[in-house]
Design an enzyme around this catalytic site. Structure first.
Site, PDB file in Angstrom:
ATOM      1  N   GLU A 296       0.819  -1.220   0.000  1.00 14.17           N
ATOM      2  CA  GLU A 296       0.000   0.000   0.000  1.00 14.17           C
ATOM      3  C   GLU A 296       0.853   1.271   0.000  1.00 14.17           C
ATOM      4  OE1 GLU A 296      -3.181  -0.056   2.830  1.00 14.17           O
ATOM      5  OE2 GLU A 296      -3.913  -2.007   2.183  1.00 14.17           O
TER       6      GLU A 296
ATOM      7  N   TYR B  37     -15.188  -1.145   3.854  1.00  9.91           N
ATOM      8  CA  TYR B  37     -14.839   0.268   3.720  1.00  9.91           C
ATOM      9  C   TYR B  37     -15.657   0.974   2.637  1.00  9.91           C
ATOM     10  CZ  TYR B  37     -10.669  -0.622   6.573  1.00  9.91           C
ATOM     11  OH  TYR B  37      -9.811  -0.950   7.591  1.00  9.91           O
TER      12      TYR B  37
ATOM     13  N   LYS C 138     -10.010  -7.337  12.686  1.00  7.12           N
ATOM     14  CA  LYS C 138     -10.349  -8.127  11.503  1.00  7.12           C
ATOM     15  C   LYS C 138      -9.886  -9.581  11.598  1.00  7.12           C
ATOM     16  CE  LYS C 138     -10.487  -4.220   8.281  1.00  7.12           C
ATOM     17  NZ  LYS C 138      -9.939  -3.170   9.151  1.00  7.12           N
TER      18      LYS C 138
END
Length: 681
Positions: A406, A467, A561
């Protein structure tokens, strides 16, 4: 390389093999944190100073930055270290499996050096400053402060400080082996070619003769191959040696279902005596990704079914024992996974040993996360990649080297080239160090796709219905990505939803942190992945809840998560994946953490079971609700019934061939007597 003198020696030696001596020195360190009011403590390693403060309640201004959430600074470890008199003529090192994230060492006040990076092994040479036959004072200063030139800058996980892995004292002959690499460039069912490379380290200026012997043992510990080579030491102090290759006929192949391990041993003889031995387990396997057909291991299609794993645990931070690392890997294997992405950094040697022996394919990566720096940052990144590959080269479980995660989300357009250039540079280095394994990167939202030209695998972190968007969007996105990039290997490197274990709602909603919503998320995403063979692989984010100072769900400071919570207690989604992935028959009534339920009188409820059996029968208060047989393709086990008010006993019985398994659950059902007000309209 910076670390090979101890790191590869120990990681590949297996400890206490040959003529070297390896002593664990984890116990009895004096620790002092450089924080106001901190007191000296006696600690044993592994140790972190952030096991608790990362979760303290924060009373501060709204503008507080992430650096203020827990202590990030220096901690000093000191140890009274007796060095035996018979080590006087030896080369003696302290070997540290990892320290987060800058470490400097001293022995008896003599400066030993510095290591930068929080996840790789390193050593300090004690020989010039040691006093053999006496007590010595060993000091290691560790600093987990933010540093612009050290990855990661920031990430969705806590940057714990400390000497958090094992530490050893290593004594070798001045003439000793420095590394052992096992190359397996050609493997098939008919045969394999195995090469052994090693390095000899010795005092500079020494010109002499030494002999290197190589031995290969099969998985049953039977000798398959032996060779030797005479080496002329040329005074340089370090020489590489490549032994003649071995041919293995009809090898026992390594795979998740049959993790067969061979052993390579190298002996060093000098002045008519054996002075050192290194050993390493290795495996024989081959693999490739087909952009149209998926992943193939040893020539057979293999669906990669995986998870990501962070290394911290509630109450321990990152200071886990080897046994705790093994517990994590066993739980991952028990769930039925065959793959683990070690996010977002190289992990403990015990983790890789467990993956080798249990049969878990591995993607291991360096901590270049979220953003990149400039020249010094790039050089540190290259060092980290070099350390990861050279130290973990022999593990057959590793199939992918990860370059970054990312990294193209927030940069200004004018700065994006720093990230793309670094990725290209890291990819070149990885191929130079290891031409066999593949490279990958994981991205969340790409600012263009040029960066994907610089890795073999295009990893995507996707969170449809958590999201953004909805569950159905994931399958649509997959098909569009594949259609637009038919020659790319597409890997879902992350997908997941947060949940609090035991929190359920009849009517969940997006991002509500219920197990109910999270389980629905995983069902939808796995169904889309399962139905598309060309998806190169996938890894759930995450196997376990982990600490993250940035997260603000219904448990502050925790990324929720995980398929299991921070204490390793499984959530419902764990059992869903077990029903999809595991071979051992299982049955689970959804949900063991939802025993108090409410509803209207005579309301029809849906009861669900997760199972991999051929048939499942569900009983309510002793009465059968019916038998359901497993069908072809996607399958769910659902029964509709009314629950009497009060205590209800459920029993699920699964049958596969002659094997019968069952699960029980007691539900306390309360009729909701509050009547809804009628709409006056």
């Amino acid at each position: 390389y910076l670390l090979l003198s101890a790191a590869c020696s120990l990681l590949f030696a297996g400890f206490l093999h040959g003529e070297r001596t390896v002593l664990n020195i984890n116990e009895d360190w004096d620790f002092h944190l450089s924080a106001e009011g901190a007191e000296r403590q006696q600690v044993d390693l592994p140790h972190t100073w952030n096991a608790r403060d990362a979760f303290d309640h924060l009373d501060g201004p709204a503008h507080v930055t992430i650096m203020d959430y827990y202590f990030r600074g220096k901690g000093t470890y000191e140890k009274q270290l007796y060095i035996p008199a018979d080590y006087a003529d030896q080369r003696v090192e302290v070997f540290i499996e990892a320290a987060f994230q800058r470490a400097r060492g001293w022995l008896n006040g003599h400066y030993l050096g510095e290591h930068v990076g929080g996840y790789s092994a390193f050593s300090f040479d004690l020989t010039p400053a040691m006093k053999a036959g006496e007590e010595n004072v060993l000091k290691v200063e560790v600093d987990n402060s933010f540093h612009y030139d050290i990855p990661p800058h920031r990430a969705d996980y806590t940057m714990y400080g400390g000497l958090y892995r094992d530490v050893f004292l290593v004594a070798t002959d001045p003439v000793h082996l420095d590394a052992l690499y096992v190359d397996t460039p050609e493997v098939s069912r008919e045969g394999a070619r195995v090469g052994i490379r090693t390095e000899i380290r010795y005092p500079e200026g020494l010109e002499d003769e030494a002999t290197v012997e190589g031995v290969i043992l099969d998985p049953g510990n039977n000798e398959l191959f032996r060779t030797d080579m005479t080496v002329q030491l040329d005074g340089s102090g370090l020489q590489e040696v490549e032994l003649p290759a071995a041919e293995v006929v009809e090898p026992a192949l390594w795979s998740p279902s049959h993790p067969h391990l061979y052993t390579a041993r190298v002996h060093l003889l000098h002045e008519d005596r054996r002075v050192d031995t290194l050993r390493s387990d290795f495996g024989l396997r081959w693999f490739h990704f087909d952009p149209q057909k998926g992943f193939f291991l040893n020539g057979e299609f293999t669906k990669i079914k995986g998870v990501n794993r962070h290394q911290d645990r509630h109450g321990h931070g990152i200071a886990l024992s080897n046994e705790q690392h093994w517990e994590d890997m066993r739980l991952i294997k028990e769930m039925g996974a065959n793959f683990v992405r070690l996010a977002h950094y190289p992990q403990d040697p015990a983790v890789l040993e467990a993956c080798d022996r249990l049969g878990l394919l591995v993607w291991e990566e360096i901590p270049v996360v979220t953003g990149v720096g400039r020249e010094a940052f790039a050089e540190t990144s290259r060092q980290m990649l070099r350390e990861m590959i050279t130290q973990h080269y022999n593990h057959p479980s590793i199939i992918i080297w990860g370059l970054m995660n990312e990294t193209i989300r927030r940069q200004l357009d004018k700065d994006l080239h720093w990230t793309v250039d670094l990725c290209a540079d890291l990819n070149r280095l990885a191929k130079e160090l290891d031409p066999v394994r593949l490279t990958a990167q994981a991205q969340f939202a790409a600012r263009g796709t040029a960066i994907f030209d610089h890795s073999d695998i295009r990893g995507w972190n996707r969170y449809f219905g958590w999201y953004y968007d909805d569950f159905a969007g994931f399958a649509e996105w997959l098909d569009e990505e594949h259609r637009n990039n038919p020659d790319a290997v597409i890997f879902i490197s992350e997908y997941g939803a947060g949940s609090e274990r035991g929190y359920h709602l009849e009517t969940p909603s997006q991002s509500d942190f219920t197990e109910t919503w999270a389980t629905a998320f995983h069902k939808a995403h796995w169904k889309a992945i399962q139905e598309r063979d060309w998806v190169g692989g996938s890894a759930v984010w995450n196997m376990f809840d982990f600490a993250s100072e940035e997260k603000g769900g219904n448990i502050p400071g925790i990324n929720q998560k995980g398929l299991a919570d921070f204490d390793r207690k499984p959530k419902d989604a764990f059992y869903f994946y077990q029903s999809q992935w595991a071979d051992k028959p299982m049955v689970y009534i959804v949900s063991q953490t939802w025993i108090n339920r409410t509803g209207k009188e005579d309301e029809v409820k849906t009861l669900e079971v997760f199972s991999n059996c051929d048939t499942v029968e569900l009983f309510l208060n002793g009465d059968s609700l019916g038998i359901i047989e497993r069908g072809e393709g996607w399958h769910e086990w659902l029964w509709k019934t009314r629950l009497p008010e009060g205590i209800n006993e459920l029993r699920a019985v699964g049958t596969s061939g002659q094997t019968v398994v069952e699960d029980r659950l007691t539900i306390n059902y309360t009729v909701n007597l509050i009547e809804q007000e009628e709409d006056p309209e």
